[in-house]
Structure formats: structure tokens, C-alpha cells
Design an enzyme around this catalytic site. Structure first.
Site: not given
Length: 322
Positions: A237, A266, A284
Site C-alpha cells: 500500500r 491514487e 496499481h
């Protein structure tokens, strides 16, 4: 009257159709206005929600009167206020295990790309800079036979370690909240303190869950401990890393390179990272293969069905509301 299910993000269309054959399905649409206002309006009489990547907490779930489950199409659940869900007695389920191998594949993709300067040399070649035999500025690093340090030897961390050990004859060291001899012994993996791991690794891969202990786990002090030729990989993360400290370490060549799939904010649209040629930045995509996303959607669907049919879902984050 059919039970109501809210789909709050992009979702597999075939499985969504299966949901619609059993329940009343409401699909949220960001183009239709404030998404949180849509949630507040639709959740009043909803029985379930399914999706991923949306912040769900008291601010948008407070109107819910009979919500039984939020079925997340993800492993991580830091987008959800679990404490609030416990207060409301709302189940939260996730989709572990099915994305382990895909995410480990991506970790090694980042590792090898950063080590061999794949992203920057791809651009260098396309821009017509390849005019003669490459020189030292284009040289990367070997992966085979090096030391791989894995921070977080859970399912994904173990899968990364296996790739390094069996595929690249790497020396495996790891740091975890506790030793994991059952995983470590077949890989000849040695347990190290975080400081020892950072000092001894040629490649450092972070694969921890996001929690109070792992928040900002990697900061200025930790990057200073790494070897100058070391490569840093984060597929965990974004908040596990002090991003500014990483940027400075890359700018100052404290470490050789980094490969990142996750970020503090993000989607990442502006960042000093984009100006650096010693970092690989991906959006991601750890689980983003057609096969894996299908498996995740199937598992999330089954978790939701179980809850609405008065069965206990297989993968619950918060099975105890006390």
C-alpha cells in the site's frame, strides 16, 4: 420484494447480470453526479453493496437501515471504516488468495524492470537515442544469485520469495511480525530485523498489510540503511512508504532504483516520481489480469450471496461485532 444490491464500482458484467437475475441491482454512476450523495440516497433501503476502490464510512453509510454486507472485490480493506461497520453490524468481506500469484508476478516484473532499466531504456530506444553500442549509463544489474529481502512473509510475500529462490537462485531473507518457519525453511530463508534486512538486501520488496505498525514503515532512516545499488519494490500500500523520503533517496542516488505499483494518493497524476528515470511507476495493477479479476469477482459474488441467503460468508474481515 427482491433484495437490493448496490454496485459501487466497475464490476464484471456477466456476474453483475447474475446478480440482477436474483436481486434489484442499482449501479452507481460517477457521471450522474456526486457519488457519495448517490450512496447516501441508495443505501437507505439497500441490503448489500459490492465493488472496490471507494471510501465507505459514516459520512456515506449513515442512512443505511438494513445493510447486511459490503462485499469488497479486493484483499485490502483500508478504504472501509471497519470500526463503524462493526457499530452498524454490517459484514465486510474480501477476496484473499485468488490474487496472490498475479500480484507476485507483478512484483517480479517491477523488480526486473527496475534492475535492468526497462522503462527508461524503452523510451530511450523509441526516442532514437540508440545510435551506437550501449555504454555504462544504460547498464543495469543482475538479478540471479542476489539477496532478496521480503518485508511481510504472508501469502504474497511467500510467493515472491519462491520466485526468487526457485527461479533466480536468490538468497532469501525476510522480516515479519513473527518468524514463519514453515514457509522459510524450504526456501532457506533467514529471519532478520528490519534494519538488518535493509542493510543486507540487493532487492527489497514490501508486501505487508496496511495497519498501525506498517504505516510509514519505510522512511528517510530506512532508505539511508539500504545499499547504494539496492532496488526497492512496493506492491503493498502507498501509505507504507514515506513517498517524499523515497523521492529524495532516488533523486540523491541513495538507492539504485524503485518499482512502484501503489502510492499515497491514487490515482497518481502529478508527482516528482514522473521526472525520475530510476523508477518504474505502474497504476496499481497487482491483480489486473483478466483471469484474476474474474476469480475475485466470483468470490465477491459468492460472499454476497451467502450473506443474503443467511449463510456466513467464507471470507469475512469483521465476523465479530463486539
Amino acid at each position: 420484494m427482491r433484495k437490493k444490491v448496490i454496485v459501487f464500482s466497475q464490476f464484471d458484467q456477466e456476474i453483475q447480470a447474475r446478480l440482477a437475475s436474483r436481486y434489484q441491482v442499482v449501479v452507481l454512476n460517477p457521471k450522474a453526479g456526486d457519488i457519495n450523495q448517490q450512496i447516501r440516497q441508495e443505501v437507505i433501503d439497500a441490503d448489500a453493496m459490492i465493488g472496490a476502490g471507494r471510501l465507505l464510512n459514516e459520512s456515506n453509510l449513515e442512512p443505511a437501515q438494513k445493510l447486511k454486507i459490503i462485499s469488497s472485490v479486493s484483499v485490502g480493506y483500508d478504504n472501509y471504516d471497519v470500526q463503524y461497520l462493526n457499530q452498524k453490524k454490517i459484514w465486510l468481506s474480501n477476496t484473499p488468495h485468488v490474487l496472490t500469484e498475479s500480484t507476485a508476478d507483478l512484483a517480479f516484473t517491477l523488480l526486473m524492470s527496475a534492475a535492468r532499466k526497462v522503462a527508461s531504456l524503452d523510451q530511450w530506444t523509441k526516442q532514437g537515442e540508440w545510435k551506437r553500442t550501449v555504454g555504462t549509463a544504460q547498464f543495469g544489474q543482475d538479478v540471479f544469485g542476489k539477496t532478496l529481502g521480503v518485508i511481510g512473509l504472508g501469502n504474497i510475500g511467500a510467493a515472491i520469495a519462491r520466485r526468487g529462490f526457485y527461479g533466480f537462485n536468490m538468497n532469501i531473507i525476510y522480516h515479519n511480525r513473527r518468524e514463519k518457519l514453515d514457509i522459510a525453511q524450504p526456501l532457506n530463508a533467514q529471519y532478520k530485523s528490519l534494519e538488518e534486512l535493509l542493510q543486507q538486501s540487493d532487492f527489497v520488496v514490501v508486501a505487508v498489510d496496511l495497519n498501525q505498525d506498517s504505516q510509514a514503515l519505510m522512511g528517510k532512516k530506512e532508505f539511508a540503511l539500504m545499499q547504494k545499488h539496492a532496488v526497492f519494490i512496493n506492491i503493498a500500500r502507498g501509505s507504507v512508504v514515506d513517498e517524499q523520503a523515497l523521492i529524495e533517496a532516488l533523486q540523491q542516488k541513495q538507492i539504485f532504483a524503485a518499482g512502484l505499483d501503489v502510492y499515497q494518493r491514487e490515482p497518481l497524476q502529478e508527482s516528482p516520481l514522473f521526472q525520475l528515470d530510476n523508477v518504474v511507476t505502474l497504476p496499481h495493477i497487482g491483480s489486473a489480469t483478466a483471469e484474476t479479476r474474474k476469480k475475485m469477482a466470483e468470490l465477491a459474488y459468492q460472499n454476497l450471496i451467502d450473506a443474503l441467503e443467511d449463510r456466513t460468508p467464507r471470507y469475512l474481515v469483521n465476523s465479530n461485532f463486539n
